[in-house]
Motif scaffolding. Structure first.
Motif, PDB file in Angstrom:
ATOM      1  N   ARG A  19       0.820  -1.202   0.061  1.00  0.00           N
ATOM      2  CA  ARG A  19       0.128   0.033  -0.068  1.00  0.00           C
ATOM      3  C   ARG A  19       0.973   1.314  -0.001  1.00  0.00           C
ATOM      4  O   ARG A  19       1.924   1.333   0.666  1.00  0.00           O
ATOM      5  N   SER A  74      -1.209   7.117   2.154  1.00  0.00           N
ATOM      6  CA  SER A  74      -2.732   7.821   1.935  1.00  0.00           C
ATOM      7  C   SER A  74      -2.429   9.037   1.142  1.00  0.00           C
ATOM      8  O   SER A  74      -1.430   9.653   1.258  1.00  0.00           O
ATOM      9  N   GLU A  75      -3.599   9.508   0.696  1.00  0.00           N
ATOM     10  CA  GLU A  75      -3.677  10.752   0.024  1.00  0.00           C
ATOM     11  C   GLU A  75      -3.316  11.834   0.834  1.00  0.00           C
ATOM     12  O   GLU A  75      -2.563  12.814   0.707  1.00  0.00           O
ATOM     13  N   SER A  76      -3.719  11.693   2.301  1.00  0.00           N
ATOM     14  CA  SER A  76      -3.680  12.846   3.303  1.00  0.00           C
ATOM     15  C   SER A  76      -2.347  12.755   3.488  1.00  0.00           C
ATOM     16  O   SER A  76      -1.611  13.914   3.736  1.00  0.00           O
ATOM     17  N   ARG A 123      -5.297  17.723  -2.423  1.00  0.00           N
ATOM     18  CA  ARG A 123      -6.066  16.446  -2.797  1.00  0.00           C
ATOM     19  C   ARG A 123      -5.761  16.198  -4.417  1.00  0.00           C
ATOM     20  O   ARG A 123      -5.276  15.257  -4.733  1.00  0.00           O
ATOM     21  N   LYS A 162      -5.805   0.926  -7.629  1.00  0.00           N
ATOM     22  CA  LYS A 162      -6.909   1.718  -6.486  1.00  0.00           C
ATOM     23  C   LYS A 162      -7.821   0.554  -6.154  1.00  0.00           C
ATOM     24  O   LYS A 162      -8.468  -0.065  -6.924  1.00  0.00           O
ATOM     25  N   LYS A 198      -9.556   1.832   0.319  1.00  0.00           N
ATOM     26  CA  LYS A 198      -8.600   1.086   1.021  1.00  0.00           C
ATOM     27  C   LYS A 198      -7.207   1.829   0.618  1.00  0.00           C
ATOM     28  O   LYS A 198      -6.355   1.771   1.215  1.00  0.00           O
ATOM     29  N   GLY A 199      -7.382   2.430  -0.624  1.00  0.00           N
ATOM     30  CA  GLY A 199      -6.191   3.181  -1.008  1.00  0.00           C
ATOM     31  C   GLY A 199      -5.504   2.810  -2.380  1.00  0.00           C
ATOM     32  O   GLY A 199      -6.306   1.916  -2.940  1.00  0.00           O
ATOM     33  N   SER A 200      -4.257   2.973  -2.438  1.00  0.00           N
ATOM     34  CA  SER A 200      -3.549   2.632  -3.695  1.00  0.00           C
ATOM     35  C   SER A 200      -2.474   1.697  -3.401  1.00  0.00           C
ATOM     36  O   SER A 200      -1.791   1.679  -2.433  1.00  0.00           O
TER      37      SER A 200
END
Length: 251
Positions: free
Chosen positions: A41, A44-46, A56, A74, A78-80
């Motif tokens: 993983r 995260s974007e954040s 973002r 993606k 859950k994310g990338s």
């Protein structure tokens, strides 16, 4: 009440593409150098927003480019994640499989199906400039890359060269290197033809594919430095786990 939406730092409009490209290239480099392994993983974007001090939308632009390049995938909610990259071999260079894959850090192994003397049929005879029925050496192998089968290779050689091949060596050595190093036959050039085929039941079983799965078929005729044909082969390659690449230039 304060807004939770993060605003983009003041950056001139002309610099915006450069910023998202920088993030994309830094993430891309980490993927390609192995810092992140397949299916791992990504932050995260954040986390990426905080790391680079951007909004973002800029992070999503960078991730979108990586997804389009099939370097990540993606999972909603859950994310990338790092995608399983396809190993590849450059068709612009005349190299054996292990010769090309070894320097890239891949393990190769050949499962020898057969090594025998057969009578050249019309097509093999024409390619090797022999009379129909002339004895030739036929080699059938399944190529493995990083412990996975990736291609079925069927090769025919003139008997005076084929007699130099040993079954115990064909598991780990390229025929090209045997020809050059053991038979003192320097390679010159090769002619290739590529098309798409469907896997028949036997080939599908050897490569771990469902019958009818699409495969890349390569017909290759290799000549020695004097222009004599010495190696005629058909390669049936899985299209889901391996790639051939070529760079073309306009002259």
């Amino acid at each position: 009440m304060t807004s939770s939406v993060r605003s983009e730092p003041a950056v001139p409009a002309a610099s915006q593409p450069t910023l998202h490209r920088r993030i994309r290239e830094e993430l891309r480099e980490r993927i390609l150098c192995g810092a992140w392994q397949p299916h791992e993983r990504l932050p995260s974007e954040s986390a990426l927003m905080a790391q680079y001090g951007v909004s973002r939308i800029t992070v999503r632009q960078a991730l979108g480019d990586l997804e389009s390049a099939r370097l990540i995938f993606k999972v909603p909610g859950k994310g990338s994640f790092v995608a399983q990259s396809k190993p590849f071999q450059e068709l612009g260079r005349l190299q054996g499989f292990a010769e090309a894959m070894g320097p890239l850090g891949h393990d190769t192994f050949n499962r020898l199906l057969s090594l025998q003397t057969v009578a050249a049929d019309a097509r093999v005879a024409e390619r090797l400039r022999l009379d129909v029925g002339t004895p030739v050496t036929e080699v059938r192998r399944v190529r493995h890359l990083d412990h996975r089968p990736v291609s079925l290779d069927v090769t025919w050689l003139p008997l005076h060269l084929g007699r130099r091949l040993r079954s115990d060596e064909l598991a780990t050595r390229d025929i090209f290197l045997i020809l050059e190093n053991d038979c003192a036959t320097p390679l010159g050039h090769a002619d290739l033809a590529l098309d798409a085929v469907s896997a028949d039941a036997q080939t599908a079983a050897l490569l771990g594919l469902p019958p009818g799965a699409p495969m890349l078929h390569i017909e290759r005729l290799t000549h020695d430095r004097e222009g004599r044909p010495i190696d005629y082969e058909h390669l049936y390659c899985r299209s889901d786990t391996f790639q051939y690449r070529m760079r073309l230039q306009r002259r």
